[in-house]
Design a protein around this motif. Sequence first.
Motif, mmCIF file in Angstrom:
data_model
loop_
_atom_site.group_PDB
_atom_site.id
_atom_site.type_symbol
_atom_site.label_atom_id
_atom_site.label_comp_id
_atom_site.label_asym_id
_atom_site.label_seq_id
_atom_site.Cartn_x
_atom_site.Cartn_y
_atom_site.Cartn_z
ATOM 1 N N LYS A 137 0.808 -1.217 0.000
ATOM 2 C CA LYS A 137 0.000 0.000 0.000
ATOM 3 C C LYS A 137 0.840 1.265 0.000
ATOM 4 O O LYS A 137 0.327 2.356 -0.230
ATOM 5 C CB LYS A 137 -0.932 -0.014 1.217
ATOM 6 C CG LYS A 137 -1.938 -1.155 1.175
ATOM 7 C CD LYS A 137 -2.779 -1.218 2.426
ATOM 8 C CE LYS A 137 -3.756 -2.383 2.370
ATOM 9 N NZ LYS A 137 -4.539 -2.531 3.619
ATOM 10 N N SER A 263 -6.478 -2.067 10.547
ATOM 11 C CA SER A 263 -6.037 -0.675 10.594
ATOM 12 C C SER A 263 -5.080 -0.413 9.436
ATOM 13 O O SER A 263 -4.585 -1.348 8.796
ATOM 14 C CB SER A 263 -5.345 -0.372 11.924
ATOM 15 O OG SER A 263 -4.180 -1.163 12.066
ATOM 16 N N GLU A 264 -4.812 0.850 9.165
ATOM 17 C CA GLU A 264 -4.039 1.222 7.974
ATOM 18 C C GLU A 264 -2.659 0.577 7.940
ATOM 19 O O GLU A 264 -2.201 0.118 6.892
ATOM 20 C CB GLU A 264 -3.900 2.748 7.909
ATOM 21 C CG GLU A 264 -3.167 3.233 6.658
ATOM 22 C CD GLU A 264 -3.009 4.744 6.611
ATOM 23 O OE1 GLU A 264 -2.468 5.244 5.614
ATOM 24 O OE2 GLU A 264 -3.436 5.418 7.583
#
Length: 383
Positions: A137, A263-264
């Motif tokens: 990501k 979570s991110e």
Amino acid sequence: MAAIRPYQDSEVADVLARLASDRELLDALTRYRLPRLSRSLPWLARGLASHAIRRQTRDVTGVRDFQLRVAYYMERMIRTSTDDFRVEGLEHLPPEGAYLFIGNHRDISLDPAFVNYALHLAGRDTVRIAIGDNLLKKPYVTDLMRLNKSFIVPRALRGKRAMLAAYQTLSDYIRHSIVEDQHSIWMAQREGRAKDGIDRTDTAIIKMLTMARRREDRAAPIGEAIAELRLVPVSISYEYDPCDLQKARELHAIHSQGRYEKSEFEDIQSIVAGITGHKGRVQLRFGRPLGPGFDTPEAVAAEIDRQVIGGYELFPSHYLALEALGDAPELVDLSQVSSADRARFQARLKEVPAELHPWWLAQYANPVRNKAERLADCSLGDA
């Protein structure tokens, strides 16, 4: 294939320069290594981190140089976070040619890292590593992974046509790596980690692997396509999983709420936890190459499962977890369990919230059940 392949030697210098000035990477490093300075003087902390990256990589001119740096940190990680690391079965695999290593999956980065380290110690070339694009990501994560010979497995595409095309490209790349480049590959037997401790091969992976050969020759038997790839099952066993609590929390959430939202930065945190957390003993076993005598993807998957489960090492933590659950006393073998093993296990269990105990224990108990073909007795097997 250029979009998914690892970086080549000619690209390393530019990638390292990019990493040394990547603000997100520098901030991540300083939060971990210089937390106080990163809060008070972030610009200075970033400058120090950038200088450290340039200093550590000044002699790195190719992928092998980069991986030798990784090997140094692997040695330190093993020394500080494991009690023992053993390798079996590699001596039965001739060093000539390439292999497609398919292994069980417990840790995001360490499973292939231990395979690479075993190959490095044996004087063999390291593998190219299959990694899902869901982990990539951040651009700096992609750069680091591709520097370490990772290639990208698509998981985020939508639509059957797009996925089919992506899997065809992936199959072509894997076959080209093994047959033409003579460069070994590691990939997991299924998408995602086995958070419940149950190792099972996804037949969709087997179908993907045969696409390249069968597009070239539609009449080619599945077994022949698999044998061409020199597929070798690999088992990795951890006495303790540094991410066991996080996995139990995820399984509990799915069971109680029907879903779990990551979570991110959770995957990155899991990678860090896996590297730094105490693992006890670690066992790596290489199996035997699969021959051409398979007629279906299910038969191939069953043989991979047989070798992976057969090669899995059961530690005291596994038997103590099954004992604590109390539902299969006839499978509990305490002959090799010392008082120190029991004390260590109890100390870790005390750190787990009571509501997570069933899921935490199941991670360790399920490999015992799996070996005994008793997973049907386990009510949390699909949790």
